[in-house]
Design a protein around this motif. Structure first.
Motif, PDB file in Angstrom:
ATOM      1  N   UNK A  82     -12.249  11.700 -54.055  1.00  0.00           N
ATOM      2  CA  UNK A  82     -12.750  12.998 -54.518  1.00  0.00           C
ATOM      3  C   UNK A  82     -13.441  13.770 -53.392  1.00  0.00           C
ATOM      4  N   UNK A  83     -13.014  15.001 -53.227  1.00  0.00           N
ATOM      5  CA  UNK A  83     -13.598  15.932 -52.261  1.00  0.00           C
ATOM      6  C   UNK A  83     -14.420  16.943 -53.065  1.00  0.00           C
ATOM      7  N   UNK A  84     -15.738  16.764 -53.070  1.00  0.00           N
ATOM      8  CA  UNK A  84     -16.606  17.588 -53.911  1.00  0.00           C
ATOM      9  C   UNK A  84     -16.484  19.077 -53.583  1.00  0.00           C
ATOM     10  N   UNK A  85     -16.399  19.399 -52.298  1.00  0.00           N
ATOM     11  CA  UNK A  85     -16.286  20.803 -51.906  1.00  0.00           C
ATOM     12  C   UNK A  85     -14.994  21.406 -52.448  1.00  0.00           C
ATOM     13  N   UNK A  86     -13.915  20.624 -52.414  1.00  0.00           N
ATOM     14  CA  UNK A  86     -12.637  21.098 -52.927  1.00  0.00           C
ATOM     15  C   UNK A  86     -12.708  21.323 -54.434  1.00  0.00           C
TER      16      UNK A  86
ATOM     17  N   UNK B 280      -1.824  15.267 -57.023  1.00  0.00           N
ATOM     18  CA  UNK B 280      -0.826  14.243 -56.706  1.00  0.00           C
ATOM     19  C   UNK B 280      -1.463  13.057 -55.998  1.00  0.00           C
ATOM     20  N   UNK B 281      -0.772  11.921 -56.051  1.00  0.00           N
ATOM     21  CA  UNK B 281      -1.216  10.736 -55.310  1.00  0.00           C
ATOM     22  C   UNK B 281      -0.642  10.731 -53.904  1.00  0.00           C
ATOM     23  N   UNK B 282       0.231  11.679 -53.606  1.00  0.00           N
ATOM     24  CA  UNK B 282       0.850  11.777 -52.278  1.00  0.00           C
ATOM     25  C   UNK B 282       0.368  13.041 -51.590  1.00  0.00           C
ATOM     26  N   UNK B 283       0.541  13.070 -50.270  1.00  0.00           N
ATOM     27  CA  UNK B 283       0.198  14.273 -49.508  1.00  0.00           C
ATOM     28  C   UNK B 283       1.161  14.381 -48.341  1.00  0.00           C
ATOM     29  N   UNK B 284       1.924  15.467 -48.313  1.00  0.00           N
ATOM     30  CA  UNK B 284       2.910  15.669 -47.255  1.00  0.00           C
ATOM     31  C   UNK B 284       2.554  16.910 -46.449  1.00  0.00           C
ATOM     32  N   UNK B 285       2.740  16.805 -45.155  1.00  0.00           N
ATOM     33  CA  UNK B 285       2.330  17.889 -44.265  1.00  0.00           C
ATOM     34  C   UNK B 285       3.047  19.194 -44.568  1.00  0.00           C
ATOM     35  N   UNK B 286       4.312  19.134 -45.003  1.00  0.00           N
ATOM     36  CA  UNK B 286       5.074  20.362 -45.246  1.00  0.00           C
ATOM     37  C   UNK B 286       4.561  21.153 -46.451  1.00  0.00           C
ATOM     38  N   UNK B 287       3.794  20.512 -47.327  1.00  0.00           N
ATOM     39  CA  UNK B 287       3.261  21.215 -48.492  1.00  0.00           C
ATOM     40  C   UNK B 287       2.250  22.291 -48.088  1.00  0.00           C
ATOM     41  N   UNK B 288       1.659  22.159 -46.921  1.00  0.00           N
ATOM     42  CA  UNK B 288       0.630  23.109 -46.475  1.00  0.00           C
ATOM     43  C   UNK B 288       1.174  24.537 -46.379  1.00  0.00           C
ATOM     44  N   UNK B 289       2.489  24.678 -46.279  1.00  0.00           N
ATOM     45  CA  UNK B 289       3.102  26.004 -46.154  1.00  0.00           C
ATOM     46  C   UNK B 289       2.976  26.820 -47.437  1.00  0.00           C
TER      47      UNK B 289
ATOM     48  N   UNK C  80      -6.027  14.955 -54.229  1.00  0.00           N
ATOM     49  CA  UNK C  80      -5.520  13.585 -54.233  1.00  0.00           C
ATOM     50  C   UNK C  80      -6.091  12.790 -55.399  1.00  0.00           C
ATOM     51  N   UNK C  81      -5.215  12.062 -56.077  1.00  0.00           N
ATOM     52  CA  UNK C  81      -5.636  11.197 -57.175  1.00  0.00           C
ATOM     53  C   UNK C  81      -5.301   9.752 -56.830  1.00  0.00           C
ATOM     54  N   UNK C  82      -5.948   8.840 -57.507  1.00  0.00           N
ATOM     55  CA  UNK C  82      -5.722   7.422 -57.272  1.00  0.00           C
ATOM     56  C   UNK C  82      -4.356   7.009 -57.795  1.00  0.00           C
ATOM     57  N   UNK C  83      -3.782   6.004 -57.179  1.00  0.00           N
ATOM     58  CA  UNK C  83      -2.495   5.511 -57.630  1.00  0.00           C
ATOM     59  C   UNK C  83      -2.384   4.019 -57.348  1.00  0.00           C
ATOM     60  N   UNK C  84      -1.349   3.437 -57.879  1.00  0.00           N
ATOM     61  CA  UNK C  84      -1.056   2.024 -57.697  1.00  0.00           C
ATOM     62  C   UNK C  84       0.455   1.882 -57.754  1.00  0.00           C
ATOM     63  N   UNK C  85       0.991   0.923 -57.070  1.00  0.00           N
ATOM     64  CA  UNK C  85       2.445   0.753 -57.022  1.00  0.00           C
ATOM     65  C   UNK C  85       3.047   0.675 -58.426  1.00  0.00           C
ATOM     66  N   UNK C  86       4.085   1.473 -58.648  1.00  0.00           N
ATOM     67  CA  UNK C  86       4.814   1.524 -59.921  1.00  0.00           C
ATOM     68  C   UNK C  86       3.957   2.063 -61.079  1.00  0.00           C
ATOM     69  N   UNK C  87       2.855   2.757 -60.759  1.00  0.00           N
ATOM     70  CA  UNK C  87       2.023   3.300 -61.826  1.00  0.00           C
ATOM     71  C   UNK C  87       2.803   4.277 -62.691  1.00  0.00           C
TER      72      UNK C  87
END
Length: 272
Positions: free
Chosen positions: A106-110, A203-212, A219-226
């Protein structure tokens, strides 16, 4: 309850941006269960990589270097539970793991920035989601609507595309995709951004191209196969962050919002 900050969710969030060799490093730290010698020389030798690769990996995770990374890694290290094989304990441990990860991410400022946007006068909000993410989106919409927020939830992919036609500048679009692979949701945000909307992706993922085309990636928490929903409800991490946003929106004009919330409960017959 005390939560320890773990950097495992940070590694998971950046995983798709790693090179093949960096993914080997990431896998090592995510799967490791034992406290050992984590010096750069020792780890590099164990993984048949270089100390420079460990430094690049650490910087991609948002740290100044490997020394800072490993300090944070050891800070949040926990011993593996002995009774994790029991079904009930497995479920409870999974919820605890996700809550701990959520606290770390969690990013409080965000959160405050997004809550401020939601609370703007004459603000229109559209929430997009498919499947289990759509269920969480509906819940988020229902809660904020009780505060008088002009919000609509869209879970049909065809309507997502059509809705782009009515998007106005400064509208807020919130997309929910745990895996970050819901193309229709991502495309709806991208199209809305071209029309001047403010775009947020949960999302639980973050990709650089999304910044466009994405103003904020929450960002949210995740676990394999959640996302398969085998162990717990896959929308749980989404609901956690939605509750955090809800609480921050509540701070704006609290008295008015509480009065409106009470009025909606009266209309629903929940209270008299």
């Amino acid at each position: 309850m005390k939560y320890e900050r773990s950097i495992i969710p940070i590694i998971e969030a950046h995983y798709q941006n790693f090179t093949a060799s960096e993914k080997i490093i990431a896998d090592f730290f995510m799967n490791n269960k034992e406290v050992s010698d984590f010096s750069a020389q020792k780890v590099a030798g164990h993984l048949y990589t270089s100390e420079a690769s460990l430094s690049r990996f650490s910087r991609k995770c948002g740290f100044k270097g490997y020394r800072e990374f490993i300090y944070r890694y050891q800070e949040g290290f926990k011993e593996e539970r002995k009774d994790a094989s029991e079904d009930t304990r497995n479920i409870l441990d999974t919820y605890q793991e996700l809550l701990t990860k959520a606290y770390s991410l969690i990013d409080e400022a965000q959160i405050i920035r997004i809550a401020n946007i939601i609370s703007r006068a004459n603000q229109r909000v559209f929430v997009y989601g498919k499947g289990s993410s759509g269920i969480a989106a509906e819940e988020f919409k229902n809660r904020l609507m009780r505060f008088g927020v002009d919000i609509e939830c869209i879970v049909d992919t065809h309507i997502m595309k059509m809705n782009t036609a009515v998007i106005r500048s400064r509208d807020l679009l919130i997309g929910i995709s745990v895996s970050g692979q819901a193309e229709e949701v991502l495309q709806a945000l991208e199209s809305g951004k071209r029309k001047g909307a403010v775009t947020v992706l949960i999302s639980a993922a973050k990709r650089s191209e999304w910044a466009q085309w994405c103003d904020e990636v929450v960002l949210i928490a995740s676990k394999e196969n959640l996302d398969l929903g085998k162990l717990i409800s896959p929308q749980f991490p989404v609901l956690v962050i939605c509750d955090v946003l809800y609480a921050n929106v509540m701070k704006h004009n609290r008295n008015d919002r509480e009065a409106l919330h009470r009025e909606t409960l009266i209309e629903l017959g929940r209270i008299k």
